[in-house]
Structures are given as C-alpha cells and as structure tokens.
Write an enzyme that holds these catalytic residues in place. Sequence first.
Site, PDB file in Angstrom:
ATOM      1  N   GLY B  50       0.929  -1.338  -0.079  1.00  0.00           N
ATOM      2  CA  GLY B  50       0.051  -0.094   0.062  1.00  0.00           C
ATOM      3  C   GLY B  50       0.681   1.344  -0.052  1.00  0.00           C
ATOM      4  O   GLY B  50       1.918   1.487   0.662  1.00  0.00           O
ATOM      5  N   ASN B  73      -1.686  -8.697  12.239  1.00  0.00           N
ATOM      6  CA  ASN B  73      -0.635  -7.649  11.976  1.00  0.00           C
ATOM      7  C   ASN B  73      -1.048  -6.284  12.369  1.00  0.00           C
ATOM      8  O   ASN B  73      -2.302  -6.153  12.152  1.00  0.00           O
ATOM      9  CB  ASN B  73      -0.156  -7.982  10.771  1.00  0.00           C
ATOM     10  CG  ASN B  73      -0.913  -6.835   9.626  1.00  0.00           C
ATOM     11  OD1 ASN B  73      -0.665  -5.994   9.681  1.00  0.00           O
ATOM     12  ND2 ASN B  73      -1.651  -7.499   8.759  1.00  0.00           N
ATOM     13  N   GLY B  76       0.794  -1.110  10.595  1.00  0.00           N
ATOM     14  CA  GLY B  76       0.537   0.538  10.314  1.00  0.00           C
ATOM     15  C   GLY B  76       0.749   1.229   9.122  1.00  0.00           C
ATOM     16  O   GLY B  76       1.117   2.393   8.858  1.00  0.00           O
ATOM     17  N   LEU B  77       0.637   0.417   8.015  1.00  0.00           N
ATOM     18  CA  LEU B  77       0.770   0.684   6.683  1.00  0.00           C
ATOM     19  C   LEU B  77       2.163   1.486   6.311  1.00  0.00           C
ATOM     20  O   LEU B  77       2.299   2.383   5.699  1.00  0.00           O
ATOM     21  CB  LEU B  77      -0.269   1.638   6.330  1.00  0.00           C
ATOM     22  CG  LEU B  77      -1.673   1.002   6.378  1.00  0.00           C
ATOM     23  CD1 LEU B  77      -2.795   2.056   6.388  1.00  0.00           C
ATOM     24  CD2 LEU B  77      -1.914   0.015   4.873  1.00  0.00           C
ATOM     25  N   CYS B 134      -8.562   2.237   5.596  1.00  0.00           N
ATOM     26  CA  CYS B 134      -7.775   3.476   6.473  1.00  0.00           C
ATOM     27  C   CYS B 134      -8.618   4.269   7.241  1.00  0.00           C
ATOM     28  O   CYS B 134      -9.714   4.763   6.498  1.00  0.00           O
ATOM     29  CB  CYS B 134      -7.003   4.142   5.218  1.00  0.00           C
ATOM     30  SG  CYS B 134      -5.794   5.082   6.032  1.00  0.00           S
ATOM     31  N   GLY B 221      -4.907 -15.049   6.892  1.00  0.00           N
ATOM     32  CA  GLY B 221      -4.365 -16.567   7.021  1.00  0.00           C
ATOM     33  C   GLY B 221      -5.743 -17.538   6.906  1.00  0.00           C
ATOM     34  O   GLY B 221      -6.878 -17.035   6.592  1.00  0.00           O
ATOM     35  N   GLY B 269      -1.947 -13.865  -0.287  1.00  0.00           N
ATOM     36  CA  GLY B 269      -1.410 -12.889   0.733  1.00  0.00           C
ATOM     37  C   GLY B 269      -0.385 -13.877   1.861  1.00  0.00           C
ATOM     38  O   GLY B 269       0.731 -13.990   1.289  1.00  0.00           O
TER      39      GLY B 269
END
Lengths: 281, 312
Positions: B50, B73, B76-77, B134, B221, B269
């Site tokens: 991102g 996770n 925090g981008l 976001c 997951g 992912g």
Amino acid sequence: MVKAISKQLKGVFIGEIRQNREVQQDHFLMKVVLPASFASPYPGQFVMIKVAGLNEPFLGRPISIYSFRRKKTFCTLELLFRVVGKGTEILAGLIEGSQVEIHGPLGGCFAIYPERENIIFIAGGIGAAPLSLLAEYLCREVCLPKSAMIFYLGAQTKTAVAGLDKLSKLCYRIHVCTDDGTLGEKALVTQVFQKDLKKYAPDKTVIYACGPRAMLKALHKLLSGTRYLCQVSLEERMACGTGACMGCAAAIRDKTGKVSYQRVCSEGPVFDIQQVIWDDK
Amino acid sequence: MPQQYPHMAVEIGKLKLKNPVMTASGTFGYGEEYAEYVDLNKLGAIVVKGLSLKPRLGNPPPRIIETTGGMLNAVGLQNIGVEEFIEEKLPFLRPYDVPVIANIYGETYEEYRKVARHLNDAKGVQALEINISCPNVKKGGLSFGADAKNAAAVTRRVREETDLPVIVKLTPNVTDIAAIAVAVEKAGADALSLINTLAGMSVDVKTKSACLKNITGGLSGPAIKPVALRMVWQVLQRVSLPVIGIGGILTANDALEFLILGAKAVQVGTANFINPHATMDIIAGLRHYLKLNKIKDINNIIGSFQEGGSSC
C-alpha cells in the site's frame, strides 16, 4: 523484458532431523541434514523453520544458526534454541527422522575485522548461539588464533548457560557469570565486561553481542561516547523472514540521523549498537 | 504456435491476466523481495504494498503475532510513499511481463486523489487498488470503508483522477459488505477485491497485556477463508462487477473455492510468508486440476457454483 531468470531461484528446503536433544533444561540442540544445494551461511544469519507439511504452528520460527558443516553430498545445520512459546515447544518435541521446512540462510551477517587484536563476544543466555557460529567461522575460515577471542557468557542461572562446551574449544578465555551465582561469577555479563574494558584499546578491538534487550541496552550505555566498534544481533517476531511482511521492525537511526523502522530480517539482524534506538519500548 | 491447454488467462474488465493468481498487497513487498524466489513473469499480477502520499513510519513493534490458523498484524501501513515508489521501485518492475497493480490509501479524500494522480502519470502501473480500510482523520478516524457513502466518495474521487482500472478493496469489518459493494459499483469502480483483514486481538496471559503494541490488528491466514468465501458469495449476488477473492488462500483448492463462487481471480497473501513459492504452487495446482478434469479453459470453472447447497 526480463524473460528468463539466469540464476537458480531460491526456495525452501526439506531437512531431516538427525538429532534433537535437550542439552539442558528448556534448551535444545537440533541437528538437521539438508541437501548440498543449501547455501553456506555467514555468521549472524538465521533460518525460518517449521514442521514440514503442517500448518500448525502456522508461521515458521526464526532461529539463528549455531553451527554448519558441509559434506560432499549433504550439509548439516545445527540450531541451538530455547523453548519460549508454542512454536519452539513443538520444535522441541520433534524426534529423529522428522522432516522440517528450512528457509534460508536469511538476513545479513556480522562484519569481521580479522586485523583487530581483541575479538570480544558478549552473550546473554541463548544469545550465545549466533556468536558461536561467528567464533567457529573466525577460527576455521579466517584462521584467527584462539588467543584473540574472548567470550563473556552470562545467564540468569546455571541451567540457562548455553553452548559452553563448544565455546571452550574455540575461545582462549571464557568468562562465565550468572545472576544468581550458580555458575561462574555472580554478576551481570555487562558488569564483568566493564571491569575488563580498559584492557582493550578501542581501535584494536571489535565487540559482538547478542542477548536480551536489557543486556544490550546496558552494553549500549557502557559504550556510549566511546569509539568501540560493536555489532549486536537483534531478535524480533517474524512472519516471512524475507522482508515482505514488515513485522520485525526495529527503530534504527541511519547515518543521516533519521530514525525509521527497519526490518530485523533484511536490514538486520546485525546492527551497529549505536544505530539502534534502545528506548522505544 | 498451437494453443496451450488448459487456457489460464482471465480478464478483469480491460485488465488481462495470464492466470487468475495475484499477490495480495502488503504480502509481497514491491516485488523485489520475492524476485529471487518466484519468476515474476509467471504471476497473474503483482499488487504492491500500500502506497500513501508521504512515507509512513508504521507502528512500533511488536507488530505481529501468530494465532490459530493465521496471524494478526499491525504494521501500520509503513511504506516509502508514492514518489519514492515511482522513482526507486517501479523501474525494477517495468521490464517484467506482469501487470503491476498499485494499492493506494489516504487519510483524506485529497490524499487519495493525489496518490492516484501520481500513479496515473507513472508508466508501468496497470491498475489501482484502493484500500478503503484506512481511518479517515477528518471524520474522527472512522474507516472510509465502514459506510457506503464514504466508500463511494473515495471511489468517485480516484475515478476522476485516472483512466486506469480502479479496483476497490473492501473491508470485512462492516455489517453489510454487499451494500458497500453496490455503492462502490455505482461510484464507478471497475472491480472489487475482498476481503481485507478482519479486526482482531490477542492477549498475552503472562504479561496480561495485548500481544501487539497497537493492541488490535488485522487477522489473516486460513482462519479467515470461510468468512471471505461467504462475503464473496454475498457480494456476487448484488453486483455485476468482476470480483477478486482474497482470504486465507494457501492451496490451489482454496483458490478454486473462490473461482467456483464466481471470483474472476484471487489474491494470495499470508501464504507467501510461510511459503515463498505459494503463488507458483497454486498456479501449478490449478493447471493440474483443469488437466485432470479435462477442462480446457479456467473460465469454465469461474462461476460454476451450484446454488441450493450440498445434500450430503
């Protein structure tokens, strides 16, 4: 257009456990046989390991390489690890003949300075594992004399002193200490090292350290304002080990003074002690 | 050259993919991280980490924790920002014969606009994927994706800035994901991808505190796959846009579940973390499945879902 990739693609190896022994309470020495195509690791590197074919535990566990031997048709990897949670508990329970997925060697390595007179290792508990590979490497590959290498090995108690037998063969002097005095001197490893510090001229010395964060933080305090060269190996939870998940962040100050989160798996796990921000937690 | 069977190519609007397997944003870095493991040319598409207008530091550690069948996770981008991406990372990807999809996000409408504009002008990006999960800083931190009106507003603004296909990545942390999907479709999206991570948390019994410094994180997951399938199914009943299925895909069989429901493609992912070859294994597995079942074209599988439920 990038049509074909000339070099062979990296991958995950299936290894077979040759031995998995509890060398002392909660500490295991696992010997894994791997195909010859597994790259020789540099000291400080690690592998991601998980039980082959199983998704529980889900993620691999990052474990530093303790020892490595290459034979003509295979190689042997040794991991010395402490049981700290579910993942390491499952690894500890694996018997001889079990298969594991090994991804690696991963990460950066320690920089070596063979011309320096004093090669100092400071380890806390299981932190001795990656430093053992370094000592082994300096001994075997760089042919440094035993007399140049001095090891400070500390732990909370006698049963947490790991890897002493191998280190005694590699290093000229080993200072052992425990918090409770059950083995060696009753002191913190940084205190023992501090007493000797003035024996080592900064420009003739290099220090390698690995251990709990509190120990590394104390060492940083001890060395701040000095010219000692000191590299530390950090530990952090990881998901991928290859730099993609951004999970293993450590706050690091770069050469320009800018602080950012760097990846322990890719930019590390070895960092200059002065670059690490020790007060972030 | 004779036609190669099985035929694996799929189309998502005007975006043509060699096969339906893409990487999910945030799990494949900027491509470089996996170039030593995977022949990037063989992927359906690469969705990069991102991108925001300015670089972001990310959250303090610990950022991840394993949970049963998955992980949480709270990265925090963290990212290098759109300009550095175009300067430093895009040149690496350009020579590859693989569509690059840039995942973008902002904290204000204006930021979304600007990031989209930058990427529209940069050569080598084939589509945009909007992360609407976001928090909107001007609306008290409520996620843009949490309500249909804001989700549509973000989509419209990005749409105005670019001719590239716009994919909107939906968050599952809503009451009615299909309502958001409908709103986003009306606002001009070309495709939808779902699901993003599920909000979750984990407690350390020893310290009696959260396992993550950020307290909450996003669950990904195999644990989330049933939720993802349910949401893809619900969304497909309400929109006619192409849908990209995401959530806990580890194997070709997992990917097939989404394709059968009607997803045109899938994103892989978290699987990349535990197996850097996961995407290649899944592509090989899909091909194998088609051959085994004598299906010449993967598009014949897509949407082959039998309504009515299993009788066994």
